[in-house]
Scaffold this motif. Structure first.
Motif, PDB file in Angstrom:
ATOM      1  N   UNK A 156       0.824  -1.209   0.000  1.00  0.00           N
ATOM      2  CA  UNK A 156       0.000   0.000   0.000  1.00  0.00           C
ATOM      3  C   UNK A 156       0.856   1.255   0.000  1.00  0.00           C
ATOM      4  N   UNK A 157       1.858   1.313   0.861  1.00  0.00           N
ATOM      5  CA  UNK A 157       2.720   2.494   0.915  1.00  0.00           C
ATOM      6  C   UNK A 157       3.478   2.684  -0.390  1.00  0.00           C
ATOM      7  N   UNK A 158       3.928   1.594  -0.997  1.00  0.00           N
ATOM      8  CA  UNK A 158       4.639   1.711  -2.267  1.00  0.00           C
ATOM      9  C   UNK A 158       3.721   2.212  -3.378  1.00  0.00           C
ATOM     10  N   UNK A 159       2.469   1.755  -3.387  1.00  0.00           N
ATOM     11  CA  UNK A 159       1.522   2.236  -4.399  1.00  0.00           C
ATOM     12  C   UNK A 159       1.260   3.727  -4.240  1.00  0.00           C
ATOM     13  N   UNK A 160       1.139   4.185  -3.007  1.00  0.00           N
ATOM     14  CA  UNK A 160       0.902   5.619  -2.771  1.00  0.00           C
ATOM     15  C   UNK A 160       2.087   6.442  -3.267  1.00  0.00           C
ATOM     16  N   UNK A 161       3.302   6.013  -2.938  1.00  0.00           N
ATOM     17  CA  UNK A 161       4.483   6.805  -3.283  1.00  0.00           C
ATOM     18  C   UNK A 161       4.795   6.713  -4.773  1.00  0.00           C
ATOM     19  N   UNK A 162       4.798   5.507  -5.325  1.00  0.00           N
ATOM     20  CA  UNK A 162       5.232   5.322  -6.709  1.00  0.00           C
ATOM     21  C   UNK A 162       4.301   6.016  -7.696  1.00  0.00           C
ATOM     22  N   UNK A 163       3.003   5.853  -7.513  1.00  0.00           N
ATOM     23  CA  UNK A 163       2.075   6.501  -8.442  1.00  0.00           C
ATOM     24  C   UNK A 163       1.811   7.951  -8.057  1.00  0.00           C
ATOM     25  N   UNK A 164       1.939   8.271  -6.772  1.00  0.00           N
ATOM     26  CA  UNK A 164       1.749   9.662  -6.366  1.00  0.00           C
ATOM     27  C   UNK A 164       2.873  10.575  -6.800  1.00  0.00           C
ATOM     28  N   UNK A 165       4.077   9.995  -7.054  1.00  0.00           N
ATOM     29  CA  UNK A 165       5.194  10.821  -7.494  1.00  0.00           C
ATOM     30  C   UNK A 165       4.934  11.420  -8.871  1.00  0.00           C
ATOM     31  N   UNK A 166       4.105  10.747  -9.674  1.00  0.00           N
ATOM     32  CA  UNK A 166       3.747  11.298 -10.991  1.00  0.00           C
ATOM     33  C   UNK A 166       2.930  12.573 -10.836  1.00  0.00           C
ATOM     34  N   UNK A 167       2.030  12.588  -9.881  1.00  0.00           N
ATOM     35  CA  UNK A 167       1.252  13.804  -9.634  1.00  0.00           C
ATOM     36  C   UNK A 167       2.125  14.896  -9.031  1.00  0.00           C
ATOM     37  N   UNK A 168       3.054  14.512  -8.175  1.00  0.00           N
ATOM     38  CA  UNK A 168       3.935  15.499  -7.553  1.00  0.00           C
ATOM     39  C   UNK A 168       4.812  16.196  -8.595  1.00  0.00           C
ATOM     40  N   UNK A 169       5.249  15.463  -9.615  1.00  0.00           N
ATOM     41  CA  UNK A 169       6.134  16.020 -10.638  1.00  0.00           C
ATOM     42  C   UNK A 169       5.392  16.578 -11.846  1.00  0.00           C
ATOM     43  N   UNK A 170       4.071  16.623 -11.806  1.00  0.00           N
ATOM     44  CA  UNK A 170       3.306  17.164 -12.931  1.00  0.00           C
ATOM     45  C   UNK A 170       3.640  18.639 -13.140  1.00  0.00           C
ATOM     46  N   UNK A 171       3.647  19.058 -14.390  1.00  0.00           N
ATOM     47  CA  UNK A 171       4.060  20.427 -14.724  1.00  0.00           C
ATOM     48  C   UNK A 171       2.904  21.405 -14.845  1.00  0.00           C
ATOM     49  N   UNK A 172       1.668  20.903 -14.898  1.00  0.00           N
ATOM     50  CA  UNK A 172       0.498  21.784 -15.006  1.00  0.00           C
ATOM     51  C   UNK A 172      -0.497  21.425 -13.908  1.00  0.00           C
ATOM     52  N   UNK A 173      -1.283  22.384 -13.440  1.00  0.00           N
ATOM     53  CA  UNK A 173      -2.289  22.078 -12.405  1.00  0.00           C
ATOM     54  C   UNK A 173      -3.321  21.050 -12.853  1.00  0.00           C
ATOM     55  N   UNK A 174      -3.684  21.100 -14.124  1.00  0.00           N
ATOM     56  CA  UNK A 174      -4.680  20.138 -14.614  1.00  0.00           C
ATOM     57  C   UNK A 174      -4.138  18.718 -14.565  1.00  0.00           C
ATOM     58  N   UNK A 175      -2.908  18.532 -15.046  1.00  0.00           N
ATOM     59  CA  UNK A 175      -2.305  17.204 -14.996  1.00  0.00           C
ATOM     60  C   UNK A 175      -2.111  16.743 -13.553  1.00  0.00           C
ATOM     61  N   UNK A 176      -1.802  17.663 -12.658  1.00  0.00           N
ATOM     62  CA  UNK A 176      -1.611  17.290 -11.259  1.00  0.00           C
ATOM     63  C   UNK A 176      -2.914  16.794 -10.637  1.00  0.00           C
TER      64      UNK A 176
END
Length: 343
Positions: A156-176
């Motif tokens: 569970x923790x790995x799923x939160x971090x691994x897929x959440x890092x994509x939202x953290x590194x998004x370059x636009x508010x919409x993509x985030x």
């Protein structure tokens, strides 16, 4: 300039200006609330409260027996929480982004997040030592300090971090926003799947969600070290490029004949010219006129000492014979005998 959709896949000419997330008041408040929730779950399990009772009720309900048709699909879906496959997939995507945007920040951020995940979650797992539902020994017990390693849930923790890092590194508010919703659904599904299969207690999953969210919320504090590491790596890369270019300039660009010597990358020390071998005067005096030479050929008989000295010397250097001509005693003319006359 390309106007089709594939133009977005080309490398950008210059690094884009990306706004790095900061530790705002909202994020700090979320971090504090999540930390309080994390500690509350740990205390509830340590004290064997109603949360442990709920864990046992769900375990004895055996969801995988109640809905067996979901089992084949969820066996594959839970892979989205395994660290190896998910890290490879996300690293491939962030590696392409690093190449396209001329920056190492996406890969370094992923590395920092996974490092924090291993240290924090791993330490709590080993410290509490909780056994999983399949290895439980006493009904109603929290099964702590028994040599296990399932609290909190690493999937569970790995799923939160691994897929959440994509939202953290998004370059636009919409993509985030879109990536945040997608990563939340994936992490929620992975956690509930582990409860369905029976590999984790419900409290394990709750603590795993909190642990992964704490890491994502704390990433802005890691941005200054990430920037320093990126500057060091890029500086080392530039120095290596200059070194390789300097080595290439040492190699001449002249064509090399087949079988000929290859140019060296390092300058060679000039070798001293060899002195010509000179024969000492009078060295041939002890050799017979027809003695063989060093190369196996027979020298012709010597007829003139001066010619022999010139032939034995080096080219361009005439040597005189120091031999003293021997003059026979007496006259070379034969003597005339007087006619004998009778006395």
């Amino acid at each position: 300039m390309r106007t089709d959709i594939f133009a977005r896949l080309d490398r950008e000419p210059e690094p884009p200006k990306i706004e790095v997330p900061r530790m705002t008041r909202t994020r700090l408040a979320l971090f504090g609330g999540t930390l309080a929730f994390y500690l509350a779950i740990v205390v509830a399990v340590l004290l064997s409260t109603w949360l442990v009772t709920l864990d046992w009720k769900i375990m004895l309900f055996r969801p995988y027996q109640q809905w067996p048709d979901l089992h084949p699909f969820l066996d594959y879906y839970v892979v989205l929480g395994q660290r190896g496959p998910t890290a490879v997939m996300v690293a491939a995507w962030l590696g392409w982004r690093s190449w396209r945007q001329h920056t190492l920040r996406p890969l370094l951020t992923l590395g920092a997040a996974l490092l924090l995940l291993n240290v924090t979650v791993g330490a709590v797992k080993l410290g509490l030592g909780r056994l999983g539902p399949h290895y439980a020994t006493q009904i109603g017990s929290a099964e702590l300090f028994a040599g296990g390693d399932i609290f909190p849930s690493g999937h569970t923790a790995n799923a939160v971090v691994t897929w959440g890092i994509l939202a953290y590194l998004a370059t636009t508010p919409r993509a985030r926003r879109y990536l945040s919703a997608l990563s939340a659904v994936v992490a929620l599904g992975v956690g509930l799947t582990t409860v369905y299969i029976g590999t984790h207690w419900l409290s394990d999953v709750l603590l795993g969600w909190a642990a992964g969210l704490l890491i994502l919320l704390a990433l802005p504090w890691c941005e200054p070290p990430i920037s320093r590491v990126e500057a060091i790596v890029l500086s080392a890369r530039d120095r290596l490029r200059e070194h390789l270019r300097a080595r290439r300039r040492l190699v001449p660009s002249l064509p090399v004949a087949a079988g000929g010597p290859r140019p060296s990358l390092y300058p060679q020390r000039p070798t001293a010219p060899q002195e010509p071998v000179r024969e000492t005067v009078g060295a041939r005096s002890g050799r017979s006129p027809s003695a063989p030479r060093g190369d196996g050929r027979v020298a012709p008989p010597l007829t003139n000492p001066r010619a022999h000295a010139t032939h034995a010397g080096h080219a361009g250097h005439s040597a005189r014979s120091e031999r003293t001509p021997v003059t026979p005693a007496g006259s070379r003319r034969p003597g005339h005998s007087r006619p004998l006359t009778g006395g």
